[in-house]
Enzyme design. Structure first.
Site, mmCIF file in Angstrom:
data_model
loop_
_atom_site.group_PDB
_atom_site.id
_atom_site.type_symbol
_atom_site.label_atom_id
_atom_site.label_comp_id
_atom_site.label_asym_id
_atom_site.label_seq_id
_atom_site.Cartn_x
_atom_site.Cartn_y
_atom_site.Cartn_z
ATOM 1 N N TYR A 143 -10.284 15.215 -6.809
ATOM 2 C CA TYR A 143 -9.280 14.602 -7.678
ATOM 3 C C TYR A 143 -8.416 15.676 -8.328
ATOM 4 C CZ TYR A 143 -7.412 12.087 -11.748
ATOM 5 O OH TYR A 143 -6.586 11.548 -12.713
ATOM 6 N N SER A 169 -2.556 14.321 -14.508
ATOM 7 C CA SER A 169 -3.762 14.374 -15.323
ATOM 8 C C SER A 169 -4.023 15.802 -15.737
ATOM 9 C CB SER A 169 -4.954 13.825 -14.540
ATOM 10 O OG SER A 169 -6.153 13.996 -15.269
ATOM 11 N N ALA A 192 -6.054 17.274 -5.777
ATOM 12 C CA ALA A 192 -4.932 16.406 -5.431
ATOM 13 C C ALA A 192 -3.900 16.361 -6.557
ATOM 14 C CB ALA A 192 -5.434 14.998 -5.119
ATOM 15 N N ASP A 239 0.857 -1.179 0.000
ATOM 16 C CA ASP A 239 0.000 0.000 0.000
ATOM 17 C C ASP A 239 0.896 1.233 0.000
ATOM 18 O OD1 ASP A 239 -1.814 2.004 0.396
ATOM 19 O OD2 ASP A 239 -2.914 0.988 1.994
#
Length: 364
Positions: A197, A184, A200, A105
């Site tokens: 999103y 992104s 972040a 993780d």
């Protein structure tokens, strides 16, 4: 001081535009020469060591195959160990010299130390760290009633990249290595239902832009930004902590066609080996950046017309505290590594080297 700022506001923007307009042809020529030189004399990854997080699907999986074709040694990291086994076998057949997998993780610093230390113990070095872990959402902020999803989104998209970087950085300095980040276009392009999103991803890009100056080219950084792909999320799947796949009760309002994940993976690895600071796919998204800086109202009007023409909301219930298909929210937390699984390529070569599997905790 107010007078100085007033004069600068009048003179600097038009002056900068004129300078850029006259220098644009020369800059394009220099960039083309640099690209050609780096393409010819780019980094040879044969026998180099690459750690890829979020390697169990989508972009991470394709990046693993691209490095395998370049005969690199791989450490593949994700929560879904069963997925990693098949990907490791494909990577070996494609030409990877050696492949290890580890369930971990990336939001946990101890897990990051575990897979980085195991990489050093086996390979003795780290040359590239590729962070592809990402988690998106498609709900309006005001609809959320269960705020437990907030830290999950920020942890995965931000700390899930920062922790592996923090742990691996001393070893990357020793090898003059490179960090590759899967960002992104939402990091600067405002889109509805993606507020957390986008926040972040914006924090992530700014973190690595700052880190780039701090490292002073001792460690390279490649920031890859992409538009929308068909993914586990856009196809209606969502991973819960227990590993259960569920169908969303409502489809996304904006239907996204599947993007060329394989092509984006090739571009990322090629750009990283050339030493590129940025990889963009598709590059025409950049035009929206000009609108956002100089005419933000126009951009807002366009999105209002294109995305919400009927003024209605058909939003996924994930993260809103509402029940999903007979399963109550709260039985687990959403997790997604990379983007969607894509058809597995047919391996073209084979190597007899085996993989080492390390088991680890799969929950937060």
């Amino acid at each position: 001081m107010d007078l100085i700022n007033f004069l600068l506001n009048l003179l600097v923007p038009p002056g900068s535009f004129l300078t850029l307009a006259f220098s644009w042809p020369a800059l394009c020529f220099l960039n083309a020469c640099e690209w050609l030189y780096n393409s010819i004399y780019g980094e040879d990854m044969d026998n180099k060591v690459v750690i890829i997080t979020g390697a169990s699907s989508g972009i991470g999986e394709q990046i693993a195959y691209e490095y395998a074709l370049r005969r690199a040694n791989l450490m593949l990291v994700a929560r879904r160990e069963h997925r990693l086994r098949g990907i490791a076998e494909n990577a070996r057949r494609l030409g990877a010299r050696h492949v290890m997998i580890m369930a971990a993780d990336v939001v946990k610093e101890d897990d990051c130390r575990r897979f980085v230390n195991e990489t050093i113990n086996v390979y003795g070095r780290v040359d590239h760290l590729v962070n592809t872990v990402s988690l998106g959402h498609t709900f309006c902020f005001e609809e959320v009633t269960d705020t437990s999803v907030f830290p999950v989104l920020l942890d995965i998209n931000f700390w899930g990249n920062v922790y592996p970087t923090f742990v691996a950085l001393p070893y990357l300095r020793q090898s003059c290595g490179r960090i590759i980040i899967n960002a992104s276009v939402e990091s600067w392009l405002p889109l509805p239902r993606m507020s957390l999103y986008a926040a972040a991803k914006a924090a992530l890009v700014n973190f690595y832009e700052t880190l780039r100056f701090e490292l002073k080219e001792e460690v390279g950084i490649t920031i890859a930004t992409h538009g929308w792909f068909g993914s586990e999320m856009t196809r209606g799947k969502f991973m819960l902590e227990e590993g259960t796949e569920m169908q969303w009760k409502e489809e996304r309002e904006v239907h996204v066609t599947g993007g060329a994940v394989e092509e984006f993976g090739r571009l990322i690895v090629s750009g990283a080996c050339r030493g590129d600071g940025y990889v963009k796919f598709p590059s025409w998204y950049d035009v929206f950046l000009l609108y956002r800086v100089f005419t933000p109202n126009v951009l807002n009007w366009v999105f209002r017309l294109l995305i919400s023409p009927h003024g209605t909301r058909r939003t996924s219930y994930v993260g809103t505290g509402r029940p999903l298909e007979g399963v109550a929210m709260g039985i687990g937390r959403p997790m997604l590594e990379g983007t969607s699984p894509t058809p597995t390529p047919t391996p073209t070569s084979h190597t007899a080297m085996g993989s080492l599997t390390f088991s680890g905790p799969l929950s937060h």
